[in-house]
Scaffold this motif. Structure first.
Motif, PDB file in Angstrom:
ATOM      1  N   ALA A   1       0.836  -1.188   0.176  1.00  0.00           N
ATOM      2  CA  ALA A   1       0.094  -0.012  -0.248  1.00  0.00           C
ATOM      3  C   ALA A   1       0.820   1.009   0.005  1.00  0.00           C
ATOM      4  O   ALA A   1       0.572   2.146  -0.547  1.00  0.00           O
ATOM      5  N   ASN A   2       1.941   1.111   0.776  1.00  0.00           N
ATOM      6  CA  ASN A   2       2.737   2.554   0.912  1.00  0.00           C
ATOM      7  C   ASN A   2       4.042   2.539  -0.042  1.00  0.00           C
ATOM      8  O   ASN A   2       4.135   3.703  -0.473  1.00  0.00           O
ATOM      9  N   ASN A   3       4.616   1.425  -0.086  1.00  0.00           N
ATOM     10  CA  ASN A   3       5.969   1.474  -0.758  1.00  0.00           C
ATOM     11  C   ASN A   3       5.999   1.321  -2.327  1.00  0.00           C
ATOM     12  O   ASN A   3       7.183   1.164  -2.665  1.00  0.00           O
ATOM     13  N   VAL A   4       4.860   0.789  -2.702  1.00  0.00           N
ATOM     14  CA  VAL A   4       4.816   0.215  -4.047  1.00  0.00           C
ATOM     15  C   VAL A   4       4.473   1.445  -4.851  1.00  0.00           C
ATOM     16  O   VAL A   4       3.265   1.642  -4.829  1.00  0.00           O
TER      17      VAL A   4
ATOM     18  N   ASP B   1      -1.025   0.416  11.429  1.00  0.00           N
ATOM     19  CA  ASP B   1      -2.400   0.614  11.199  1.00  0.00           C
ATOM     20  C   ASP B   1      -3.018   2.038  11.427  1.00  0.00           C
ATOM     21  O   ASP B   1      -3.496   2.896  10.832  1.00  0.00           O
ATOM     22  N   TYR B   2      -2.028   2.715  12.506  1.00  0.00           N
ATOM     23  CA  TYR B   2      -2.280   4.060  12.978  1.00  0.00           C
ATOM     24  C   TYR B   2      -1.393   5.099  11.982  1.00  0.00           C
ATOM     25  O   TYR B   2      -2.352   6.009  11.417  1.00  0.00           O
ATOM     26  N   LEU B   3      -0.345   4.657  11.367  1.00  0.00           N
ATOM     27  CA  LEU B   3       0.103   5.436  10.164  1.00  0.00           C
ATOM     28  C   LEU B   3      -0.565   5.376   8.964  1.00  0.00           C
ATOM     29  O   LEU B   3      -0.944   6.289   8.290  1.00  0.00           O
ATOM     30  N   SER B   4      -1.314   4.322   8.643  1.00  0.00           N
ATOM     31  CA  SER B   4      -2.109   4.178   7.560  1.00  0.00           C
ATOM     32  C   SER B   4      -3.377   5.048   7.970  1.00  0.00           C
ATOM     33  O   SER B   4      -3.925   5.733   6.868  1.00  0.00           O
ATOM     34  N   ASP B   5      -4.014   5.056   9.090  1.00  0.00           N
ATOM     35  CA  ASP B   5      -4.970   5.728   9.189  1.00  0.00           C
ATOM     36  C   ASP B   5      -4.837   7.399   8.909  1.00  0.00           C
ATOM     37  O   ASP B   5      -5.651   7.935   8.284  1.00  0.00           O
ATOM     38  N   LEU B   6      -3.725   7.716   9.400  1.00  0.00           N
ATOM     39  CA  LEU B   6      -3.185   9.097   9.257  1.00  0.00           C
ATOM     40  C   LEU B   6      -3.056   9.485   7.653  1.00  0.00           C
ATOM     41  O   LEU B   6      -3.290  10.577   7.545  1.00  0.00           O
ATOM     42  N   GLY B   7      -2.875   8.528   6.963  1.00  0.00           N
ATOM     43  CA  GLY B   7      -2.772   8.795   5.591  1.00  0.00           C
ATOM     44  C   GLY B   7      -1.368   9.760   5.291  1.00  0.00           C
ATOM     45  O   GLY B   7      -0.336   9.848   6.123  1.00  0.00           O
ATOM     46  N   GLU B   8      -1.483  10.353   4.257  1.00  0.00           N
ATOM     47  CA  GLU B   8      -0.268  11.239   3.695  1.00  0.00           C
ATOM     48  C   GLU B   8      -0.075  12.544   4.485  1.00  0.00           C
ATOM     49  O   GLU B   8      -0.971  13.091   4.674  1.00  0.00           O
TER      50      GLU B   8
END
Lengths: 169, 557
Positions: B325-328, B445-452
């Protein structure tokens, strides 16, 4: 004093006359500031015509070239002062004199002139160098040959490397 | 990638030999430290708090696996086993002995690298988009032009002693500036005009430091053949008229601001009229010659594997899921992707890689990415050509070397300068703050929730950590002998460039990470939904809710 001129060590007899020093009575090659040159243009050029010595100008980094241009053909020497070697304005002045204004006479770097600036200075069109006091003029001669590859067009080669590359088979 | 010919190779070898002589003269005492300083600086050598730091140029961030192995060797043999990738896509070694430097330069020359003009008041390494050549939204690959600028600027005889350092960045993606070109001394954007004619938009006078400026446009559309003559004109105006009386007012941004963009432009254009059709005028043949070096590698004909990637993104292994989700990142070639290797693992200084990690990455680049890597200005590495179906395998391999942190583009993918741990300009430490934030907000999961959301930290006003353009920026200051931290919000380096606004009084070292948490909670509580990014939220509401949450009233002191 000893200077480097066109890759050799020679003795220069030019006198750098300060703004408050009177014109000498005897014959001598003289440089003066741009302001003095413009102010005393006639008496100075008259000396040259009478055979009392050649005339040159000393430019500071902040000088504009436009006022100099009408007198430029009469001068035998343009010296550009480097108050500190980190002040790079003199390089642009040199390129403008050579490339834009067609000055072909002696172009001398003076002031805080160190060995490791000579390569750049030479490429910008300087052909004479008064080294800063205390620096070995013999060591400095080596500076011209340390780097043999030049990417840019400059006063010493009008073609950038990319043009020379494409000219090669 | 670009390959040296005999000219380029001879130049780096001669430079190494020349610097050997300069070091010799310094060690003998025939030149003073004052006279040696600009010489070593033009070779990327700084004197820092504890030792010399050597900065090696990585032109526009592009590295071969062979070059990365050499950097690993240098880290092992001449440093303490690590290197630090910088925001200018370079690498820095922090523990270098002066007498070793000539040998290091020889080693670099063997792999077509150097440290020329990585510091000093000269034209520095040209930077670019880390997705150059692979981004799906790219108009044209900027790297051939970057290489052209590299060669033009290398030992440029007129511009070795400028008023101050000079940085040029180029992007070929007008819709998404990933190279922060508006914050450079010169920004170059490849654009098309209304008639579809390709050319360059030239910006000048951007920068961060103590007075941040967004670069205004000098010329909207410059035909390609004039790129170098136009750059030369800007540099000549700057070299002659940039301020030299005050180090802090010497960058071109001050000249542009003091003259006004219209007067600056007219001076540049007047100069350019004189030289535009001279020796610097480019010919198509030279551009084509350079373009050939950046031709795409021998990709396989592959069907798009987006669905398979999506499946991995939804799969059972949460680490892989977040990684995808984040690095590709998207790629122009069907079946391929670019993979961001985060150098922001929890507990590690941002941008650092060990010698063994560099060796491992070189091997992985050979195995997965045609032997190529790119350093990003966000202090990560990209493997630019990875087959989508091999992402899982690559992820497992990266994991073995602690290189699989799945936080690219999230809060903990921070930019951070070396700070007071290394740098003699710094007022405060920055690395420990980045590490503490990395550890506090480690949960994916927290970082993902924060998003960009971007976090950028500088240890002093010189802004090497780009704090002005962080969505959240932190600036270390000295407050009567105590480290303190100013918090600013709302910065962005990209197409929607903006400079962050200071929230209020500075925080102590003990308070600053709590303050960041308060900012994040304020955003999470106030956003309209997950698709309102932090920056969008800030632009909608401004500082007041953050001040309220941080200081308890609207009158932040």
């Amino acid at each position: 004093m000893e200077i480097i001129k066109q890759g050799e060590i020679v003795t220069s007899a030019w006198v750098h006359l300060g703004d408050d020093e009177p014109l000498p009575a005897h014959a001598a090659d003289l440089t003066v500031s741009l302001a003095r040159l413009l102010e005393q243009r006639e008496p100075l050029l008259a000396r040259a015509r009478e055979g009392s010595g050649q005339v040159g100008v000393r430019l500071t980094p902040a000088d504009e070239l436009d006022p100099l241009l009408p007198v430029l053909p009469e001068l035998s020497l343009v010296a550009i002062e480097f108050p500190k070697f980190t002040d790079g304005r003199g390089y642009s002045l040199a390129r403008l004199l050579r490339d834009r204004h067609g000055y072909r006479g002696e172009l001398r770097a003076m002031g805080h002139v160190l060995r490791d600036q000579l390569f750049y200075m030479h490429r910008c069109g300087f052909d004479a160098f008064e080294l800063a006091p205390g620096k070995s003029i013999h060591d400095a001669l080596e500076a011209f040959s340390e780097l043999s590859v030049r990417y840019q067009a400059a006063a010493d080669d009008p073609r950038p490397l990319f043009r020379r590359r494409s000219a090669a088979p | 990638m670009y390959q040296y010919d005999a000219h380029d190779q001879r130049l780096v070898e001669e430079r190494a030999a020349q610097f050997r002589g300069q070091v010799q003269r310094r060690l003998e005492g025939s030149i003073t430290e004052d006279e040696f300083k600009p010489l070593r600086l033009q070779n990327g050598l700084y004197m820092q708090l504890h030792a010399y730091m050597l900065r090696v140029a990585i032109p526009y961030g592009l590295l071969s696996s062979t070059q990365l192995r050499m950097l690993a060797t240098i880290a092992r043999e001449h440093d303490k086993g690590y290197g630090h990738f910088s925001t200018r896509q370079n690498i820095q070694f922090n523990w270098i002995k002066l007498e070793d430097v000539p040998r290091i330069l020889d080693a670099l020359a063997r792999v077509q690298m150097h440290a020329i003009q990585t510091s000093g008041n000269c034209i520095r390494n040209t930077t670019s988009d880390h997705l150059a050549g692979v981004a799906p939204d790219e108009l044209e690959d900027p790297r051939p032009y970057c290489e052209l600028i590299r060669q033009w600027s290398t030992f440029h005889p007129e511009f070795a002693f400028l008023p101050r350092k000079f940085k040029i960045a180029v992007t070929g993606t007008p819709d998404d500036d990933r190279a922060a070109v508006r914050f450079h001394d010169i920004g170059v954007r490849i654009v098309e005009d209304d008639a579809g004619q390709r050319g360059f938009q030239i910006l000048a006078g951007g920068g961060m430091g103590r007075s941040p400026h967004i670069a205004p446009v000098v010329r909207e559309h410059l035909p390609y053949e004039h790129l170098l003559s136009y750059l030369e004109s800007i540099l000549r105006v700057y070299n002659r008229y940039g301020r030299r009386d005050n180090k802090y007012k010497a960058r071109i941004k001050i000249l542009v601001a003091e003259l006004g963009i219209d007067e600056f432009r007219s001076q540049v254009e007047a100069e350019w009229e004189q030289i535009r059709d001279g020796a610097l005028r480019l010919e198509r043949a030279e551009i084509d010659r350079l373009k050939a070096f950046f031709a795409p590698p021998a990709y396989r004909e592959l069907p798009s594997a987006d669905l398979q990637l999506q499946a991995q993104a939804l799969g059972a292994d949460p680490a892989l899921r977040y990684f995808v989700a984040n690095n590709v990142l998207g790629h122009r070639q069907p079946g391929y992707c670019a993979v961001m290797v985060s150098l922001k693992a929890p507990g590690r200084p941002p941008g650092d890689a060990s010698d063994s990690q560099m060796d491992a990455l070189a091997d992985l680049a050979d195995e997965y990415s045609f032997g190529e890597l790119v350093v990003t200005h966000t202090q990560n590495l990209v493997l630019p050509h990875v087959e989508q179906t091999r992402v899982g395998q690559l992820h497992a391999a990266l994991r073995e070397h602690e290189l699989a942190t799945a936080n690219a583009g999230t809060l903990t993918d921070s930019i951070c300068c070396p700070g007071l741990d290394f740098c003699n300009l710094a007022n405060a430490r920055s690395i420990p703050v980045a590490i503490e934030i990395g550890e506090r907000f480690e949960r994916l999961d927290y970082l993902s929730d924060l998003g960009e959301v971007s976090l950028k930290i500088s240890g002093c006003i010189n802004a090497c950590g780009h704090h002005h353009v962080g969505n959240i920026g932190i600036l270390g200051i000295d407050k009567i002998g105590e480290e303190a931290y100013q918090l600013m919000l709302g910065g962005s380096p990209g197409n929607d460039a903006s400079i962050g606004q200071i929230v209020g009084r500075a925080f102590s070292r003990a308070e600053i990470v709590d303050a960041v948490q308060t900012v994040l909670e304020t955003y999470l509580g106030g956003r309209t939904g997950e698709d309102e990014r932090f920056l969008d939220y800030f632009r909608r509401v401004g500082l007041p809710p953050f001040k309220e949450a941080l200081y308890g009233d609207h009158q932040a002191r």
